[in-house]
Design a protein around this motif. Sequence first.
Motif, PDB file in Angstrom:
ATOM      1  N   ASP A  91       0.816  -1.211   0.000  1.00 61.88           N
ATOM      2  CA  ASP A  91       0.000   0.000   0.000  1.00 61.88           C
ATOM      3  C   ASP A  91       0.853   1.266   0.000  1.00 61.88           C
ATOM      4  O   ASP A  91       0.396   2.326  -0.424  1.00 61.88           O
ATOM      5  N   LYS A  92       2.075   1.186   0.507  1.00 65.67           N
ATOM      6  CA  LYS A  92       2.932   2.358   0.658  1.00 65.67           C
ATOM      7  C   LYS A  92       3.989   2.483  -0.422  1.00 65.67           C
ATOM      8  O   LYS A  92       4.754   3.447  -0.427  1.00 65.67           O
ATOM      9  N   GLY A  93       4.046   1.520  -1.344  1.00 59.78           N
ATOM     10  CA  GLY A  93       5.095   1.538  -2.342  1.00 59.78           C
ATOM     11  C   GLY A  93       6.353   0.843  -1.835  1.00 59.78           C
ATOM     12  O   GLY A  93       6.513   0.599  -0.631  1.00 59.78           O
ATOM     13  N   ILE A  94       7.255   0.513  -2.747  1.00 65.00           N
ATOM     14  CA  ILE A  94       8.480  -0.196  -2.372  1.00 65.00           C
ATOM     15  C   ILE A  94       9.687   0.493  -2.994  1.00 65.00           C
ATOM     16  O   ILE A  94       9.578   1.262  -3.960  1.00 65.00           O
ATOM     17  N   ASN A  95      10.864   0.202  -2.432  1.00 66.71           N
ATOM     18  CA  ASN A  95      12.108   0.828  -2.882  1.00 66.71           C
ATOM     19  C   ASN A  95      12.494   0.366  -4.287  1.00 66.71           C
ATOM     20  O   ASN A  95      12.260  -0.791  -4.669  1.00 66.71           O
ATOM     21  N   ILE A  96      13.090   1.276  -5.025  1.00 65.73           N
ATOM     22  CA  ILE A  96      13.684   0.980  -6.328  1.00 65.73           C
ATOM     23  C   ILE A  96      15.201   0.982  -6.147  1.00 65.73           C
ATOM     24  O   ILE A  96      15.749   1.884  -5.507  1.00 65.73           O
ATOM     25  N   ARG A  97      15.876  -0.005  -6.691  1.00 66.11           N
ATOM     26  CA  ARG A  97      17.338  -0.126  -6.536  1.00 66.11           C
ATOM     27  C   ARG A  97      18.013  -0.163  -7.913  1.00 66.11           C
ATOM     28  O   ARG A  97      17.426  -0.607  -8.903  1.00 66.11           O
ATOM     29  N   LYS A  98      19.270   0.295  -7.936  1.00 64.58           N
ATOM     30  CA  LYS A  98      20.023   0.316  -9.186  1.00 64.58           C
ATOM     31  C   LYS A  98      20.459  -1.088  -9.592  1.00 64.58           C
ATOM     32  O   LYS A  98      20.560  -1.401 -10.786  1.00 64.58           O
ATOM     33  N   THR A  99      20.745  -1.925  -8.605  1.00 65.41           N
ATOM     34  CA  THR A  99      21.111  -3.319  -8.825  1.00 65.41           C
ATOM     35  C   THR A  99      20.264  -4.186  -7.892  1.00 65.41           C
ATOM     36  O   THR A  99      19.672  -3.675  -6.933  1.00 65.41           O
ATOM     37  N   PRO A 100      20.182  -5.496  -8.108  1.00 65.19           N
ATOM     38  CA  PRO A 100      19.334  -6.356  -7.274  1.00 65.19           C
ATOM     39  C   PRO A 100      19.916  -6.606  -5.885  1.00 65.19           C
ATOM     40  O   PRO A 100      20.362  -7.706  -5.559  1.00 65.19           O
ATOM     41  N   SER A 101      19.950  -5.568  -5.070  1.00 66.89           N
ATOM     42  CA  SER A 101      20.492  -5.653  -3.717  1.00 66.89           C
ATOM     43  C   SER A 101      19.778  -4.643  -2.825  1.00 66.89           C
ATOM     44  O   SER A 101      19.551  -3.491  -3.249  1.00 66.89           O
TER      45      SER A 101
END
Length: 577
Positions: A362-372
């Motif tokens: 519901d609050k959104g999730i983090n976006i990362r430059k690499t899968p970490s």
Amino acid sequence: MLLFFLGMWLMPSLSSAAEPINVAGVYECDTKIEGVRKQMYLTLDFINGTPDFTQVFKEKESSFKRLPKDFMNAKKLSRSFGGSVAPGFGKFREKYLFSNTDEFKLTNPRLEDGIIIADWITARGEKGECRIVVLEDRSLRILGLTASPRGLSPDDIEIGLVEDRLPQGVTPFVSPKDAVDFVMGEYEKTLVTPKVASFDAEIPTEVVKAEQKGDRIEVKLRMKNNSNYDLLRIVVADPSLEKTYAETKDGTILRKFRPQTPSWVGDKPAVHAKKGEWVNFSIIFDGVDRKVDYLSNLKFDNILAGGFFMDNQITSIDNIPVFQTRTKTAATASSKPGGSNMLLNFDVEVPTWTSVASTASDKGINIRKTPSPSAARPLVDEMKINNYQIPVKYFAEWSVAAPKGNVYALMFEPGVYAPVLKEQNGWYELMGIGAKAADGWVSAQYCRKYGLQPITKDELKTTGYKVYSNDSGVYAVSAEYDEMDNYASFSVGKLVNGILVWPYSLVMDVTVGTEWKINKRDDGYVLQVAKKDCDEYGTPDIAKIPQSVIEDVISKKQKKMAPSYTCKANGEWIYVE
């Protein structure tokens, strides 16, 4: 008030007169809602037309599936439509303490973004426009039918199909689920009344409309001078005082605003209200990075100016519905030899992605430059945003620093879909969600993935796009008008592998003249619209754009920096930019 809103939250678009809407049948309803009995008989034939009731019912009693035998008593039927043929006729009766009956005729049915729009006229001569939602079982919900208040109208009932009159082999029309959800959701907002606490009882404030377009929310308000003073000058929403803000239902505070007022006191935004006069003004919130359906609270300052002064006062408004406007699109059209088809012959790069993802958070999730989970995130310095017409992600930079002050992290928001490019160790790489529109990674744990459902040419003809086909493929043209900034935006695309790829566009400022045409100027083009096709405020009806102008748009189309896409997944049409 209902009819005003109905015209507001679903913008008009063209439909093709050459392609009838496959709706034909008899519909009945007999139900009780909150103590009010509501009955309705409706005949529709949007292909060939249907005769009025005086040509059909000749006796006191008739046979019905759900209604009493005397519902269409021939002696009591109106003669207003006698001897005529139209796409639809209906009779509605409600009974609470007293009984009220209305007969009406439906004309000019047309498709707008998957919903049928029709004009109505009652036996008493009242006129209006309604929205007809066709559900999966072919029952109907009709919004805005008759001028009666909602509790006494058919707005909140479902009218069932009791006799199918479609020709054999014809596929019945059903409103797309996403269109139904949108229309019904916006309709529910028309039933909400904001709660206003004006700063002075003699100077009431009302909400006219709140609407979100892209990353901007405009709250249109009006204020009345009920005082004993012949003229009041009131400074409203003064940016220098920093007391104006709005709050969304999830607790987000919106502070980046700009007032639009009809006058000024020095360098202060103000309204000048004569005694007994209503004056309109707006407060616009920029940089809103999510869809907002309601503002739980809006506060703005008011200062009386002139021969007397008052301390700064606050007007507070709770529970403001924010209407989401679907775009105005150009008409669906059958392909014809020559004309636009001769101008449409280009190739596009075929998308290789076959699924999209959205977050379940519901609050959104983090976006990362690499899968970490420790990788850089896209951070935005709000003070460096200098153009709110450009998506905020283009101002983002990858960084491992913690957000603080004016710097915040972009999130993968709920309700947003993005193409899945790769899966790796519990992560999804999604197209274009990162800094500067680069690809970014999100945790698959908090996402749902949906396979694409191919879009067909026949489906395109029900969406509102102008559709053409020739030996080189199937093409589409869309047109949108931005009322707030007064410009028209056209896109030209091609259907490949069930995905619409939009590699070309044309954006033009809009002026008003005697006819529709595109004029050249030093910095590009300007679209001139015919004055006769504008409303009293000068807003053009993009639905009336002529074919010759569409062909001119196609000839002048310009290559985008990167293509955008329209695809279908999870039963929804999804736009990817």
